[in-house]
Scaffold this motif. Structure first.
Motif, mmCIF file in Angstrom:
data_model
loop_
_atom_site.group_PDB
_atom_site.id
_atom_site.type_symbol
_atom_site.label_atom_id
_atom_site.label_comp_id
_atom_site.label_asym_id
_atom_site.label_seq_id
_atom_site.Cartn_x
_atom_site.Cartn_y
_atom_site.Cartn_z
ATOM 1 N N GLY A 239 20.025 40.986 19.297
ATOM 2 C CA GLY A 239 20.660 41.737 20.389
ATOM 3 C C GLY A 239 20.759 40.936 21.675
ATOM 4 O O GLY A 239 21.877 40.572 22.080
ATOM 5 N N PRO A 240 19.618 40.609 22.301
ATOM 6 C CA PRO A 240 19.710 39.918 23.599
ATOM 7 C C PRO A 240 20.500 38.605 23.535
ATOM 8 O O PRO A 240 21.313 38.328 24.429
ATOM 9 N N GLY A 241 20.308 37.829 22.482
ATOM 10 C CA GLY A 241 20.983 36.530 22.358
ATOM 11 C C GLY A 241 22.480 36.683 22.183
ATOM 12 O O GLY A 241 23.271 35.990 22.827
ATOM 13 N N ILE A 242 22.879 37.605 21.298
ATOM 14 C CA ILE A 242 24.313 37.827 21.067
ATOM 15 C C ILE A 242 24.951 38.390 22.337
ATOM 16 O O ILE A 242 26.018 37.938 22.759
ATOM 17 N N LEU A 243 24.254 39.351 22.951
ATOM 18 C CA LEU A 243 24.803 39.973 24.167
ATOM 19 C C LEU A 243 25.031 38.958 25.277
ATOM 20 O O LEU A 243 26.094 38.932 25.901
ATOM 21 N N VAL A 244 24.017 38.126 25.520
ATOM 22 C CA VAL A 244 24.136 37.181 26.640
ATOM 23 C C VAL A 244 25.254 36.175 26.379
ATOM 24 O O VAL A 244 26.005 35.812 27.282
ATOM 25 N N MET A 245 25.376 35.731 25.137
ATOM 26 C CA MET A 245 26.392 34.713 24.833
ATOM 27 C C MET A 245 27.809 35.297 24.873
ATOM 28 O O MET A 245 28.735 34.656 25.355
ATOM 29 N N ILE A 246 27.959 36.513 24.328
ATOM 30 C CA ILE A 246 29.294 37.124 24.353
ATOM 31 C C ILE A 246 29.660 37.492 25.799
ATOM 32 O O ILE A 246 30.795 37.319 26.228
ATOM 33 N N LEU B 201 30.366 39.809 39.579
ATOM 34 C CA LEU B 201 30.858 41.142 39.181
ATOM 35 C C LEU B 201 32.270 41.388 39.717
ATOM 36 O O LEU B 201 33.079 42.037 39.057
ATOM 37 N N ILE B 202 32.539 40.866 40.921
ATOM 38 C CA ILE B 202 33.889 41.039 41.483
ATOM 39 C C ILE B 202 34.914 40.375 40.548
ATOM 40 O O ILE B 202 35.963 40.963 40.246
ATOM 41 N N THR B 203 34.582 39.168 40.050
ATOM 42 C CA THR B 203 35.528 38.489 39.141
ATOM 43 C C THR B 203 35.683 39.295 37.839
ATOM 44 O O THR B 203 36.755 39.305 37.249
ATOM 45 N N GLU B 204 34.608 39.960 37.406
ATOM 46 C CA GLU B 204 34.699 40.785 36.184
ATOM 47 C C GLU B 204 35.649 41.966 36.430
ATOM 48 O O GLU B 204 36.458 42.310 35.566
ATOM 49 N N PHE B 205 35.524 42.568 37.605
ATOM 50 C CA PHE B 205 36.405 43.701 37.918
ATOM 51 C C PHE B 205 37.854 43.251 38.095
ATOM 52 O O PHE B 205 38.784 44.008 37.793
ATOM 53 N N ILE B 206 38.038 42.020 38.574
ATOM 54 C CA ILE B 206 39.410 41.486 38.656
ATOM 55 C C ILE B 206 39.989 41.439 37.240
ATOM 56 O O ILE B 206 41.120 41.857 36.977
ATOM 57 N N GLY B 207 39.184 40.913 36.287
ATOM 58 C CA GLY B 207 39.623 40.812 34.890
ATOM 59 C C GLY B 207 39.920 42.187 34.298
ATOM 60 O O GLY B 207 40.950 42.382 33.632
ATOM 61 N N ILE B 208 39.026 43.145 34.571
ATOM 62 C CA ILE B 208 39.211 44.501 34.023
ATOM 63 C C ILE B 208 40.502 45.127 34.563
ATOM 64 O O ILE B 208 41.324 45.638 33.803
ATOM 65 N N THR B 209 40.692 45.049 35.886
ATOM 66 C CA THR B 209 41.866 45.711 36.486
ATOM 67 C C THR B 209 43.176 45.008 36.079
ATOM 68 O O THR B 209 44.161 45.676 35.768
ATOM 69 N N LEU B 210 43.140 43.650 36.021
ATOM 70 C CA LEU B 210 44.345 42.914 35.604
ATOM 71 C C LEU B 210 44.697 43.243 34.158
ATOM 72 O O LEU B 210 45.869 43.473 33.831
ATOM 73 N N GLY B 211 43.691 43.254 33.297
ATOM 74 C CA GLY B 211 43.919 43.536 31.878
ATOM 75 C C GLY B 211 44.434 44.942 31.661
ATOM 76 O O GLY B 211 45.348 45.176 30.857
ATOM 77 N N MET B 212 43.881 45.897 32.391
ATOM 78 C CA MET B 212 44.286 47.293 32.210
ATOM 79 C C MET B 212 45.681 47.555 32.765
ATOM 80 O O MET B 212 46.370 48.472 32.304
ATOM 81 N N GLU B 213 46.102 46.752 33.743
ATOM 82 C CA GLU B 213 47.457 46.901 34.291
ATOM 83 C C GLU B 213 48.518 46.657 33.218
ATOM 84 O O GLU B 213 49.609 47.224 33.263
ATOM 85 N N TRP C 176 22.637 33.822 35.853
ATOM 86 C CA TRP C 176 22.286 35.182 35.438
ATOM 87 C C TRP C 176 21.891 35.231 33.972
ATOM 88 O O TRP C 176 21.110 36.105 33.560
ATOM 89 N N MET C 177 22.396 34.281 33.160
ATOM 90 C CA MET C 177 22.108 34.299 31.713
ATOM 91 C C MET C 177 20.618 34.097 31.437
ATOM 92 O O MET C 177 20.043 34.721 30.552
ATOM 93 N N LEU C 178 19.993 33.185 32.222
ATOM 94 C CA LEU C 178 18.560 32.921 32.030
ATOM 95 C C LEU C 178 17.754 34.183 32.314
ATOM 96 O O LEU C 178 16.869 34.572 31.558
ATOM 97 N N PHE C 179 18.094 34.822 33.442
ATOM 98 C CA PHE C 179 17.367 36.018 33.869
ATOM 99 C C PHE C 179 17.625 37.175 32.900
ATOM 100 O O PHE C 179 16.709 37.901 32.521
ATOM 101 N N ILE D 216 28.259 44.865 32.307
ATOM 102 C CA ILE D 216 27.082 45.562 31.761
ATOM 103 C C ILE D 216 25.853 44.654 31.874
ATOM 104 O O ILE D 216 24.788 45.054 32.356
ATOM 105 N N ALA D 217 26.013 43.412 31.418
ATOM 106 C CA ALA D 217 24.879 42.478 31.388
ATOM 107 C C ALA D 217 24.438 42.082 32.796
ATOM 108 O O ALA D 217 23.239 42.052 33.100
#
Lengths: 448, 69
Positions: free
Chosen positions: A46-53, A133-145, A235-238, A326-327
């Motif tokens: 779980g943790p390893g797959i989640l962090v890498m994806i 997180l801001i860059t993630e939300f940019i991706g989410i909003t652009l993709g959903m458009e 953030w991946m290490l943490f 999420i991560a």
């Protein structure tokens, strides 16, 4: 079983809930046979797959797409293969550290090296996380458009989904829902088979030639560094260490944690290669613009591979942003809880764990709100996140290596000589590259 | 021997509960202090390298951002 339930009742709430899960693992571990072993592995991964994806986030998708668009497949396909051991070696250390100490990275830095370095790491992590997180939300909003959904609806929905699964679910359910979302990251892989005129022989030859179209230029160095920065982020290490701790992995589970991390690294590289191939097959050679935006790439995919392919690519972009959000929000909550000694577990009920959940949710609200501000300086924010990560990465890596060589806390699980040689080589290389990356971000024309 | 005995070892958590709690790390680690590490030798050098790296990077960032604006 009633006796065990009575005994569990005497434990603190977060430990009690974890104990129920660990009891199942404990009982599973007693069983022999390949099927039982496989069930145990499935329960522990779980943790390893989640962090890498989650590392193939919206920013990562954009970086890989730009890489393929600008440089094709010549150099970056074999380069991404090398990223597999790089990502694995670094992240595997967090599994051992978490399983042995039962404490997160922020807590270990704070308590082992003092308040100054603890606060330095925490502030850097939180700032970098909010900006990422801001860059993630940019991706989410652009993709959903692409699907005709307005940014405000997609941003609010994303915040509601992420906050709900974090607040109301237990760790194991949160992890399985997150892994289910992460599975959509594989949407990029089947798209590869629809790339027009893709010659697999050419892909195979790239491993022999490592051809760099246009030679080594400042743009090439910038793209190499951007890909490195995308592969390993602070953030991946943490996140992985805290996740290992919250899941309750112990030294007995280290082998499964290592398998988990390897599976995650493998899928991370497969997806990254798929995105590079898609962009190389649709955009490379048709434009010479160094700063291709994602809309241009989506238009090229639509023109060459059709509307469906473009929509699936956009869906992958949304998924990348969502799983990373999420991560990253979870890593913010864990780090704050670790630093300040709060009860810190996704197992906590919302009212009892409000202090723990608050930092992650506030960071989501800030990021989700900023992308909706008209004319927000998103380019400047993106630049700042790169700069903060550049300054912070060597510190986070150094603490990781110091802790993994600390016999007092690691005991028999201390780094072996070969692990130190490979880890120091990677960390040294990353520090140099991070320094150069920082230079290119701040002084874009330093290499001519 | 019963089939159940062949596929699983007998676990007696009634007797081994404390061992289970300890082995599975089910204790409140907030209540267990962690000792400060002694910073000496190559570790001290690493910390000095880190301080210098951070100062140099912050100076570069200030110069870089002042050029942007």
């Amino acid at each position: 079983m009633q006796d065990y339930k009575d005994k569990l009742e005497n434990l603190p709430v977060d430990i009690k809930l974890r104990a129920a899960d660990r009891l199942k693992i404990h009982l599973m571990r007693q069983k022999y046979g390949y099927f039982s072993r496989l069930c145990l592995l499935m329960a522990l991964i779980g943790p390893g797959i989640l962090v890498m994806i989650a590392d193939n986030d919206a920013g990562g998708v954009m970086t890989y797409a730009q890489t393929g668009s600008i440089f094709g497949i010549g150099f970056f396909i074999p380069f991404m293969i090398i990223m597999l051991p790089v990502a694995y070696i670094v992240q595997e250390m967090t599994v051992r550290l978490g399983a042995v100490t039962h404490r997160g990275h922020a807590e270990m830095i704070w308590k082992r090296y003092g308040k100054f370095w603890g606060a330095f790491s925490l502030i850097d992590l939180v700032v970098a996380n909010v900006l990422t997180l801001i860059t993630e939300f940019i991706g989410i909003t652009l993709g959903m458009e692409v699907f005709g959904i307005s940014p405000i609806v997609s941003s609010v929905t994303a915040i509601a989904v992420i906050a709900s699964i974090q607040l109301f679910l237990r760790y194991f359910t949160w992890e399985w829902i997150s892994l289910s979302i992460a599975a959509f990251n594989l949407v990029f892989v089947p798209l590869v088979f629809f790339i027009p005129h893709l010659h697999w022989g050419e892909v195979a030859r790239s491993f022999g030639t490592w051809h760099i179209p246009g030679g080594v230029t400042s743009l090439f160095i910038y793209v190499v560094l951007a890909n490195l920065g995308t592969t390993i982020a602070p953030w991946m290490l943490f996140f992985q260490q805290s996740s290992v701790v919250d899941k309750g992995l112990t030294v007995k589970d280290i082998r499964d944690g290592q398998i988990d991390t390897f599976i995650g690294s493998f899928f991370m590289v497969v997806v990254a290669i798929a995105i590079i191939l898609i962009a190389a097959g649709t955009v490379f050679g048709f434009t010479h613009a160094p700063n291709l935006d994602i809309q241009t790439i989506l238009s090229a995919i639509s023109a060459k591979m059709g509307q469906l392919a473009m929509k699936l690519f956009a869906l992958g972009l949304v998924e990348g942003g969502l799983i990373a959000a999420i991560a990253i929000s979870a890593s913010t909550s864990w780090a704050m809880g670790e630093a300040f000694g709060w009860p810190k577990s996704i197992n906590m009920p919302p009212l009892q764990g409000w202090k723990f959940y608050m930092p992650g949710i506030i960071s989501l609200l800030i990021a989700g709100g900023i992308v909706l501000i008209p004319k927000a300086p998103l380019g400047f924010l993106n630049l700042t996140v790169q700069v903060v990560a550049t300054i912070f990465m060597p510190a986070a890596m150094m603490f990781l290596l110091l802790l993994l060589n600390d016999k007092e806390i690691m005991g028999d699980h201390i780094n072996k000589p070969w692990q130190n040689i490979s880890a120091f080589t990677i960390v040294g290389f990353l520090i140099i590259m991070n320094g150069i990356y920082g230079l290119t971000v701040v002084f874009p024309h330093i290499f001519g | 021997m019963k089939i159940e005995d062949k596929i699983s070892k007998k676990v007696n958590l009634d007797e081994d509960w404390e061992d289970f709690i300890k082995e599975e790390g089910l204790v409140d680690y907030n209540k267990i202090p962690v000792e400060r590490a002694s910073v000496k030798g190559w570790v001290q050098i690493a910390f000095w390298f880190l301080r210098i790296y951070i100062v140099v990077m912050i100076i570069m960032v200030i110069i870089g951002f002042s050029r942007i604006h």
